[in-house]
Design a protein around this motif. Structure first.
Motif, short mmCIF file in Angstrom:
data_model
loop_
_atom_site.label_atom_id
_atom_site.label_comp_id
_atom_site.label_asym_id
_atom_site.label_seq_id
_atom_site.Cartn_x
_atom_site.Cartn_y
_atom_site.Cartn_z
N ASN A 126 24.20 -57.14 -22.56
CA ASN A 126 24.30 -55.77 -22.01
C ASN A 126 23.40 -55.61 -20.79
O ASN A 126 22.33 -56.21 -20.69
CB ASN A 126 24.00 -54.73 -23.10
N PRO A 127 23.83 -54.81 -19.82
CA PRO A 127 23.13 -54.72 -18.53
C PRO A 127 21.67 -54.29 -18.63
O PRO A 127 20.83 -54.74 -17.83
CB PRO A 127 23.94 -53.69 -17.75
N LEU A 128 21.33 -53.45 -19.59
CA LEU A 128 19.93 -53.03 -19.71
C LEU A 128 19.04 -54.20 -20.06
O LEU A 128 18.02 -54.45 -19.40
CB LEU A 128 19.79 -51.95 -20.79
N SER A 129 19.41 -54.94 -21.10
CA SER A 129 18.59 -56.08 -21.52
C SER A 129 18.58 -57.17 -20.45
O SER A 129 17.55 -57.82 -20.22
CB SER A 129 19.12 -56.67 -22.84
N MET A 130 19.72 -57.38 -19.81
CA MET A 130 19.78 -58.42 -18.78
C MET A 130 18.87 -58.08 -17.60
O MET A 130 18.14 -58.93 -17.10
CB MET A 130 21.23 -58.58 -18.28
N ARG A 131 18.89 -56.82 -17.18
CA ARG A 131 18.02 -56.43 -16.05
C ARG A 131 16.55 -56.50 -16.43
O ARG A 131 15.72 -56.96 -15.65
CB ARG A 131 18.36 -55.02 -15.60
N ALA A 132 16.23 -56.02 -17.63
CA ALA A 132 14.83 -56.06 -18.06
C ALA A 132 14.38 -57.52 -18.20
O ALA A 132 13.26 -57.88 -17.81
CB ALA A 132 14.67 -55.33 -19.39
N GLY A 133 15.27 -58.36 -18.74
CA GLY A 133 14.94 -59.78 -18.93
C GLY A 133 14.75 -60.48 -17.60
O GLY A 133 13.77 -61.20 -17.40
#
Ligand code: PMP
Length: 410
Positions: free
Chosen positions: A282-289
């Motif tokens: 999901n984009p939130l986890s990918m961006r934070a990661g």
């Protein structure tokens, strides 16, 4: 509570756990306004501490763009590339939502790739609430009736002691034709912290290769915490399959698994092993990661994190010795243990000899002074890049008081 280890039942079931309201760099603040220097690190994910500005900016951008699409995105491709660069053994990567989910997929993949069913784990190894690996019994023997696991699955799990390469050699010599994989936490983090002796992890690689059995590294805890490339970078081991979680999502829900191309090509849609997820990548986890990995890969990060953690652990051992308390504080990178024992802890049997009441007294004496550790001697504690040398020195001073008044006095 939504996960059992958040409670204080291992240290004192009569005490109420703290309810946390906010995080701020290296600190947590509870609903009553008490401030704690945070050595829990959310059980691993917060290598950069709370609300790192670059991670906050990345999440804010994701919020502006939309947070779930159920399609492929550019950001997950960039994230896969970043993981592959960090851990070159992960030639292909798939993202999931937690560590347990990643491990579960690794086990399924190993079974699909080998067409065998038995999994070997190391005694005391923790891999999440995965049906065939979750040994709820304190002796770490599969106990399906008590844990709610399916007996037929648990019966397909065999264990050998950590640190004993010859025990694995004997088992594989006998049973390799039934064994899909050996799964190992390269630095066990749920029986304190055990630093593998030199050559052990490489011996696991040689033995599994010799017997044509897949080697799975569960780096859910160690990934991006002990080194940018995980324990496999430190000890120079090339596993077939790796599970990641915790830090890889920068503090948002995330896991990942990956490995050699020939193995990963068994995963659907290229291959027959089914594994899917609505929120995967999901984009939130990918961006934070991705933002977290960009910060972590800057030169000097792990040297500083390791030095801070060693400073803390050396300090703990120094003040414990001064107060006549048998305490050991092993560490690798940003993870460390606090073990109340005179003997080195090399495996589950050694760990069971640790003094739980001494840990409990230490835990509460530290909590009362504003220092938050995992509420159990079994779990790895964490230093983040938000901690300062002054924070570490204040912790050692507080530990000296705690050991003198609460531990040595008994
Ligand atoms: N593997 C290891 C080595 C872990 O330490 C953990 C969690 N403590 C897991 C797997 C499971 O991860 P999660 O809790 O995110 O499902």
């Amino acid at each position: 509570m939504n996960s059992p280890f958040r409670g204080f039942h291992h240290v004192d079931p009569s005490k109420t756990p703290r309810i946390i309201a906010r995080g701020d760099g290296a600190f947590m603040i509870d609903v009553d306004g008490n401030r704690y220097l945070d050595f829990l690190g959310a059980w691993g994910p917060l290598v950069l501490g709370h609300r790192h500005p670059e991670v906050t900016a990345a999440i804010t951008q994701a919020l502006a763009d939309g947070w779930v699409f159920g399609t492929s995105t550019e950001i997950e491709q960039k994230m896969a590339e970043a993981v592959r660069q960090a851990l070159p053994s992960m030639e292909m990567v798939r993202f999931v939502n937690s560590g347990a989910e990643a491990v579960q997929a690794c086990v399924r993949l190993a079974r699909a790739a080998s067409r065998r069913e038995v999994i070997v784990k190391l005694e005391g190894g923790y891999h999440g609430h995965v049906e065939s690996l979750d040994m709820a019994d304190p002796l770490d023997r599969p106990n399906a009736a008590l844990s709610g696991s399916v007996k037929a699955l648990v019966d397909r799990t065999l264990t050998v002691p950590f640190g004993d390469a010859s025990a694995l050699e004997v088992l594989l010599a006998e049973r390799a034709r039934d064994i899909a994989a050996v799964i190992v936490e390269p630095v066990p983090g749920s029986m304190g912290v055990i630093v593998p002796h030199e050559g052990y992890l490489r011996a696991l690689r040689e033995i599994t290769r010799k017997h044509d059995v897949l080697l799975i590294f569960d780096e859910v805890l160690t990934g991006f915490r002990v080194a940018y490339g995980g324990a496999q970078q430190i000890w120079g081991v090339d596993p077939d399959i790796t599970a990641l979680g915790k830090a890889v999502g920068g503090g948002l829900p995330c896991g990942a698994y990956g490995g050699k191309r020939a193995v990963m090509e068994r995963v659907a849609p290229v291959g027959p092993m089914y594994q899917a997820g609505t929120f995967s990548g999901n984009p939130l986890s990918m961006r934070a990661g991705l933002a977290t990995l960009e910060v972590l890969r800057r030169p000097g990060t792990y040297e500083r994190l390791g030095a801070l953690t060693r400073r803390l652990c050396d300090g703990f051992e120094r003040v414990a010795a001064a107060h006549g308390v048998a305490m050991r504080a092993p560490s690798v990178g940003g993870m460390f243990g606090m073990l109340f024992t005179a003997q080195p802890v090399r495996n589950l049997d050694d760990f069971k000899r640790c003094d739980d009441p001494a840990f409990a007294r230490f835990f509460f004496a530290m909590l009362d002074q504003g220092f938050y550790f995992p509420p159990s001697q079994s779990d790895a504690a964490a230093v983040s890049t938000a901690h300062t040398e002054a924070d570490i020195d204040a912790t050692i001073e507080a530990a000296s008081r705690a050991l003198a008044t609460a531990v040595a006095a008994r």
